[in-house]
Structures are given as C-alpha cells and as structure tokens.
Design a protein around this motif. Structure first.
Motif, PDB file in Angstrom:
ATOM      1  N   GLN A 112       0.832  -1.191   0.000  1.00  0.00           N
ATOM      2  CA  GLN A 112       0.000   0.000   0.000  1.00  0.00           C
ATOM      3  C   GLN A 112       0.873   1.249   0.000  1.00  0.00           C
ATOM      4  OE1 GLN A 112      -3.768  -0.152   2.378  1.00  0.00           O
ATOM      5  NE2 GLN A 112      -2.706  -1.803   3.450  1.00  0.00           N
ATOM      6  N   ALA A 113       0.299   2.355  -0.450  1.00  0.00           N
ATOM      7  CA  ALA A 113       1.053   3.605  -0.479  1.00  0.00           C
ATOM      8  C   ALA A 113       0.097   4.795  -0.439  1.00  0.00           C
ATOM      9  CB  ALA A 113       1.934   3.675  -1.718  1.00  0.00           C
ATOM     10  N   SER A 114       0.624   5.911   0.046  1.00  0.00           N
ATOM     11  CA  SER A 114      -0.022   7.212  -0.101  1.00  0.00           C
ATOM     12  C   SER A 114       0.841   8.004  -1.078  1.00  0.00           C
ATOM     13  CB  SER A 114      -0.096   7.953   1.234  1.00  0.00           C
ATOM     14  OG  SER A 114      -0.802   7.203   2.187  1.00  0.00           O
ATOM     15  N   ILE A 115       0.237   8.563  -2.119  1.00  0.00           N
ATOM     16  CA  ILE A 115       1.018   9.244  -3.145  1.00  0.00           C
ATOM     17  C   ILE A 115       0.351  10.549  -3.559  1.00  0.00           C
ATOM     18  CG2 ILE A 115       1.943   7.080  -4.054  1.00  0.00           C
ATOM     19  CD1 ILE A 115       0.002   7.274  -6.365  1.00  0.00           C
ATOM     20  N   ALA A 116       1.164  11.427  -4.122  1.00  0.00           N
ATOM     21  CA  ALA A 116       0.685  12.623  -4.811  1.00  0.00           C
ATOM     22  C   ALA A 116       1.005  12.419  -6.284  1.00  0.00           C
ATOM     23  CB  ALA A 116       1.371  13.871  -4.267  1.00  0.00           C
ATOM     24  N   LEU A 117       0.014  12.593  -7.139  1.00  0.00           N
ATOM     25  CA  LEU A 117       0.148  12.129  -8.520  1.00  0.00           C
ATOM     26  C   LEU A 117      -0.486  13.096  -9.511  1.00  0.00           C
ATOM     27  CD1 LEU A 117       0.721   9.662 -10.507  1.00  0.00           C
ATOM     28  CD2 LEU A 117      -1.618   8.940  -9.985  1.00  0.00           C
ATOM     29  N   GLU A 166      -4.631  -1.262  -7.145  1.00  0.00           N
ATOM     30  CA  GLU A 166      -5.612  -0.393  -7.769  1.00  0.00           C
ATOM     31  C   GLU A 166      -4.992   0.508  -8.834  1.00  0.00           C
ATOM     32  OE1 GLU A 166      -7.857   1.731  -4.855  1.00  0.00           O
ATOM     33  OE2 GLU A 166      -8.267  -0.057  -3.652  1.00  0.00           O
ATOM     34  N   LEU A 167      -3.659   0.519  -8.923  1.00  0.00           N
ATOM     35  CA  LEU A 167      -2.964   1.307  -9.940  1.00  0.00           C
ATOM     36  C   LEU A 167      -2.584   0.439 -11.131  1.00  0.00           C
ATOM     37  CD1 LEU A 167      -0.455   3.428  -7.817  1.00  0.00           C
ATOM     38  CD2 LEU A 167      -2.496   4.247  -8.986  1.00  0.00           C
ATOM     39  N   PRO A 168      -2.398   1.036 -12.313  1.00  0.00           N
ATOM     40  CA  PRO A 168      -1.857   0.273 -13.439  1.00  0.00           C
ATOM     41  C   PRO A 168      -0.492  -0.313 -13.059  1.00  0.00           C
ATOM     42  CG  PRO A 168      -2.699   2.398 -14.180  1.00  0.00           C
ATOM     43  CD  PRO A 168      -2.728   2.425 -12.675  1.00  0.00           C
ATOM     44  N   PRO A 169      -0.139  -1.500 -13.552  1.00  0.00           N
ATOM     45  CA  PRO A 169       1.108  -2.161 -13.138  1.00  0.00           C
ATOM     46  C   PRO A 169       2.350  -1.291 -13.289  1.00  0.00           C
ATOM     47  CG  PRO A 169      -0.266  -3.692 -14.352  1.00  0.00           C
ATOM     48  CD  PRO A 169      -0.948  -2.357 -14.443  1.00  0.00           C
ATOM     49  N   ALA A 170       2.482  -0.560 -14.397  1.00  0.00           N
ATOM     50  CA  ALA A 170       3.679   0.258 -14.605  1.00  0.00           C
ATOM     51  C   ALA A 170       3.769   1.368 -13.563  1.00  0.00           C
ATOM     52  CB  ALA A 170       3.677   0.854 -16.014  1.00  0.00           C
ATOM     53  N   LEU A 171       2.624   1.944 -13.208  1.00  0.00           N
ATOM     54  CA  LEU A 171       2.616   3.001 -12.204  1.00  0.00           C
ATOM     55  C   LEU A 171       2.888   2.429 -10.821  1.00  0.00           C
ATOM     56  CD1 LEU A 171       2.263   5.934 -11.535  1.00  0.00           C
ATOM     57  CD2 LEU A 171      -0.219   5.622 -11.561  1.00  0.00           C
ATOM     58  N   MET A 174       6.507   2.001 -10.482  1.00  0.00           N
ATOM     59  CA  MET A 174       7.144   3.307 -10.283  1.00  0.00           C
ATOM     60  C   MET A 174       7.037   3.732  -8.823  1.00  0.00           C
ATOM     61  SD  MET A 174       6.312   6.772 -12.417  1.00  0.00           S
ATOM     62  CE  MET A 174       7.122   8.339 -12.023  1.00  0.00           C
ATOM     63  N   VAL A 175       5.894   3.482  -8.202  1.00  0.00           N
ATOM     64  CA  VAL A 175       5.725   3.805  -6.787  1.00  0.00           C
ATOM     65  C   VAL A 175       6.713   3.017  -5.943  1.00  0.00           C
ATOM     66  CG1 VAL A 175       4.144   3.631  -4.823  1.00  0.00           C
ATOM     67  CG2 VAL A 175       3.306   4.476  -7.028  1.00  0.00           C
ATOM     68  N   ARG A 176       6.851   1.737  -6.225  1.00  0.00           N
ATOM     69  CA  ARG A 176       7.750   0.886  -5.435  1.00  0.00           C
ATOM     70  C   ARG A 176       9.214   1.332  -5.548  1.00  0.00           C
ATOM     71  NH1 ARG A 176       4.140  -3.137  -7.447  1.00  0.00           N
ATOM     72  NH2 ARG A 176       2.915  -4.042  -5.745  1.00  0.00           N
ATOM     73  N   SER A 177       9.587   1.898  -6.672  1.00  0.00           N
ATOM     74  CA  SER A 177      10.989   2.279  -6.890  1.00  0.00           C
ATOM     75  C   SER A 177      11.283   3.725  -6.506  1.00  0.00           C
ATOM     76  CB  SER A 177      11.362   2.066  -8.365  1.00  0.00           C
ATOM     77  OG  SER A 177      10.615   2.940  -9.209  1.00  0.00           O
ATOM     78  N   ILE A 196       3.917  12.664 -12.987  1.00  0.00           N
ATOM     79  CA  ILE A 196       4.693  13.321 -11.935  1.00  0.00           C
ATOM     80  C   ILE A 196       4.253  12.685 -10.621  1.00  0.00           C
ATOM     81  CG2 ILE A 196       5.260  15.486 -10.803  1.00  0.00           C
ATOM     82  CD1 ILE A 196       4.324  16.919 -13.364  1.00  0.00           C
ATOM     83  N   LEU A 197       5.211  12.197  -9.848  1.00  0.00           N
ATOM     84  CA  LEU A 197       4.865  11.372  -8.683  1.00  0.00           C
ATOM     85  C   LEU A 197       5.709  11.753  -7.475  1.00  0.00           C
ATOM     86  CD1 LEU A 197       3.544   8.708  -7.454  1.00  0.00           C
ATOM     87  CD2 LEU A 197       5.620   7.558  -8.257  1.00  0.00           C
TER      88      LEU A 197
END
Length: 238
Positions: A112-117, A166-171, A174-177, A196-197
């Motif tokens: 899980q993550a909290s992000i600004a996108l 709940e996010l597209p796999p590529a995104l 990107m969050v994980r990295s 932009i993340l």
C-alpha cells in the motif's frame, strides 16, 4: 438453485446479465455446504439482521412485507448476509497451511502507499508543472483539480493509503521504486501519459501484520472461484 439448474437456464441468465453472479453464488454455497461451514451463532445473526434493516431504513412493521416482495424468508436473508463471512472462513480453513507460499504469490497485491500524482498528456505541460511543484508555487491537489479534473480515470491528486493493485502495473512499479518524499521528474508510462509522482508513504505487506493473512486467503479464494467459474462456463458452453 444448483449448477444443473443454472446450466438449464444459462441463456436466460446470460441475457439478463446475471449468469456470472448467479454462478459465483452457487459455487460459494456449494463449497460452504461441502465443507460444512456453519451459520454464525444466534447473536451474530441478529446483529447482521439489525445492521441490514438499519441500512434499508425500514422499521420492523415493514420488514415482513419487504421479504415477501422478494420471495425471501428471514433464514434465507441471514444466509445471504452471512455468506461473505462464511466464505472468508472457508478460505482461511482451506489455505491457512500455505501462508508463506501465498504471501510470495500475492504480496504485490497487498503493498500500500499514499502518493501525490499528476498524469498529463503533454510532456511540455508536465515539465512546467513539475517546476511549479519544485518551487512550491502550487500543490499537487491544486494542479490536479486544474489540469486533470476531466480525466478522473487517471486518478490524479492526493491518493490516500490504498493498495497498489488499484494502480496500473507500470505506475505501481514506479511507486515501489520511488524514495518516499522525493518528487519524481516527469516519466512517460505510455503514449500521452506523463506522470509526476511523489510517494508520501509506502507500506510493504508483511506476514507480521495480522490483517495480511486473511487478505491472502481471500485473494486465493477469489482466484480459485474465478478458475471454477471459467471452467464451468467453458464446459457448459461446449
């Protein structure tokens, strides 16, 4: 309702758009019966009924009429309301011995993550907004409301603590990295999709978290159920 009945009424159910849902319910009910998963105790049953009637905003004097209109008995309603709980119990009994293997299989679905996108079509605009964010001239939420409001499917803005599935796999990758707290320069995920993340918080799933094992069992149960459904549909369609 049985699988034989479903097969005999397959075309009608399919035309009504309810075949898959009816099949799902029947397969769950069959599994619960085969493994003798009991109904909850009387106290839990009454709590289920009480919560249900409160959600329906129906006073006691109208509840019997509601049931008659739907050709349901109170016992059948209790069976319906308790089905998700009993299915979770079935899943837990079935896969409790395979915790580690299931964790390796489904871990990415539980991170899980909290992000600004921000997700934008134009590279030039993406780089301009990135600079505004770097300089503190605007917030991600402000820019999302201004530039991404007409594209809700892009999930822009402040994204609360939610599963990365709940996010597209590529995104999600990107969050994980991305190091938490760092604003990433615009990255093109696909044609017309510049991202932009900033990861606010990342929480990798752990078997030490008591909520993770039940989620693993549920994920594996849902996967098994989907496989049963596809097998039945393909066999019955031949």
């Amino acid at each position: 309702m049985t699988l034989s009945w479903l097969n005999g009424h397959r075309a009608t159910l399919a035309r009504s758009g309810v075949l898959r849902q009816a099949l799902r319910v029947e397969l769950i009910e069959q599994s619960l019966a085969d493994d003798q998963i009991p109904l909850p105790d009387e106290q839990q049953q009454q709590a289920l009924l009480r919560d249900f009637w409160q959600r329906q905003t129906l006073p006691p004097e109208k509840q019997a009429s509601w049931l008659r209109q739907r050709h349901l008995s109170e016992a059948e309603l209790i069976a319906m309301l308790s089905r998700p709980q009993r299915w979770r119990q079935w899943c837990s009994q079935r896969w409790a011995h395979s915790q580690e293997a299931l964790f390796l299989k489904h871990k990415n679905q539980l991170d899980q993550a909290s992000i600004a996108l921000l997700r934008l079509e134009d590279e030039g605009l993406a780089r301009e907004l990135y600079l505004q964010l770097q300089e503190g001239e605007a917030t991600v939420q402000e820019l999302a409301e201004r530039y991404c409001r007409d594209q809700p499917q892009r999930q822009a803005g402040q994204w609360g603590h939610r599963p990365l599935i709940e996010l597209p796999p590529a995104l999600a990758d990107m969050v994980r990295s991305s190091p938490p707290g760092k604003l990433r320069e615009p990255v093109q995920l696909a044609a017309g999709d510049w991202v932009i993340l900033r990861v606010e918080r990342f929480e990798a799933a752990s078997l030490n978290d008591p909520v993770v094992p039940p989620r693993l069992y549920q994920l594996e149960g849902d996967a098994q159920l989907e496989a049963w459904m596809e097998a039945w549909l393909n066999q019955s369609g031949n």
